[in-house]
Design an enzyme around this catalytic site. Structure first.
Site, PDB file in Angstrom:
ATOM      1  N   GLU A 152       1.686  82.350  34.478  1.00 49.00           N
ATOM      2  CA  GLU A 152       1.513  82.654  35.898  1.00 49.00           C
ATOM      3  C   GLU A 152       1.064  84.088  36.121  1.00 49.00           C
ATOM      4  OE1 GLU A 152       4.666  81.561  38.582  1.00 49.00           O
ATOM      5  OE2 GLU A 152       3.433  82.116  40.325  1.00 49.00           O
ATOM      6  N   GLU A 246       5.356  76.936  47.241  1.00 47.36           N
ATOM      7  CA  GLU A 246       6.546  77.725  46.906  1.00 47.36           C
ATOM      8  C   GLU A 246       6.969  78.544  48.123  1.00 47.36           C
ATOM      9  OE1 GLU A 246       7.321  79.773  42.580  1.00 47.36           O
ATOM     10  OE2 GLU A 246       5.483  80.266  43.609  1.00 47.36           O
TER      11      GLU A 246
HETATM   12 MN    MN Z   1       4.442  81.245  41.949  1.00 46.01          MN
END
Ligand code: MN
Length: 295
Positions: A152, A246
């Site tokens: 990420e 998210e």
């Molecule tokens: Mn994230």
């Protein structure tokens, strides 16, 4: 169409949670995917993992996992014992996830979170090189278990190693495993990338997973994120992975503290209604781009 998901911590104050009730909940709200925290899955008993796996299968929900490594497991650490702990920890995650029929692990698995170069250091290359070496070791187990690790890319206030798609592509090419690819997150891209479409193009075929949210981590469709540009770029790059939102709206608890939510962003709207609305928003926006009929 891409599978659409949501991170369980939208509803929780603590990182550790029983994920089982969220499976039926997200299905009812319209999602295809529930993203869970990998550390918790690895801490479960075999019976608990089986129950989560069976519940997901019963409801037709795909599970994906995410983690930001604690510093004691930093695979880029100058300290050899720390790196070895990190490698062992990541291998344990891969095995526990595979046992739960989870085949994707995203997050900060190449370093630690939140992480910064030590005071006085300006060259991240030695950290990068150690991280690559550790990740190659982890990949042997990931490949055996059939778990793909998504690196990420996050903003500078949370990590120093991978801040742009270009850096992540360089990183995964150096690792050189089919089970190691890139995770982009619109919240972080908004801070670091010159262009959303450009970053998605740069990640190209290496983009394995996408996190979405507005610039202040509200759910998609509430802010100024250029969704048309983002979904258009995903289509152009033929992205087939899952798109997981998210959102973080609640202050308080471990989650509110670690995500730095210092005001209530719910504005009186129930979390379930907001999640369902955002899911419809994303599915419609994608369908428009992909030319698919959608109610
Ligand atoms: Mn994230």
């Amino acid at each position: 169409m891409n599978r659409i998901g949501i991170y369980y911590a939208f509803w929780t104050h603590n990182w550790a949670a029983n994920f089982v009730p969220y499976v039926a909940k997200v299905k009812k709200l319209g999602f295809d995917v529930l993203e869970v925290n990998s550390g918790t899955v690895a801490d479960m008993t075999t019976a608990e993992r089986r129950r989560l796996k069976d519940t997901a299968a019963k409801h037709g929900i795909e599970l994906t996992a995410c983690i930001g490594l604690p510093r004691e497991y930093d695979p880029a650490s100058p300290d050899r014992a720390t790196r070895e702990r990190g490698i062992a920890f990541l291998k344990k995650q891969a095995r526990a996830l595979a046992e739960t029929n989870i085949h994707e692990l995203g997050g900060i698995v190449y370093s630690y979170w939140p992480g910064c170069l030590p005071a006085g250091e300006t060259d991240k290359r030695p950290y990068w090189d150690r991280s690559i070496k550790s990740m190659r070791e982890v990949m042997k187990t990931a490949e055996d278990c059939g778990v793909t690790f998504h690196m990420e890319v996050v903003n500078r206030f949370e990590q120093y190693m991978l801040n742009t798609a270009a850096e992540a592509v360089r990183y995964i090419r150096e690792v050189g495993s089919p089970n190691c690819d890139v995770l982009l997150d619109t919240f972080h891209m908004n801070i670091e990338e010159d262009s959303f479409a450009g970053a998605i193009r740069t990640a190209g075929k290496h983009l394995g997973h996408l996190h979405i949210g507005e610039t202040n981590r509200r759910a998609p469709g509430r802010g100024k994120m250029p969704w048309d540009e983002i979904f258009g770029a995903l289509k152009a790059s033929r992205f087939k992975g899952s798109i997981v939102m998210e959102p973080f709206l609640m202050p308080g608890g471990e989650v509110g503290r670690d995500i730095k939510v210092f005001r209530d962003l719910r504005d009186g709207v129930s979390l379930d209604r907001e999640a369902a609305r955002a899911c419809r928003f994303v599915k419609r926006a994608l369908a428009r781009k992909q030319g698919v009929a959608h109610a």
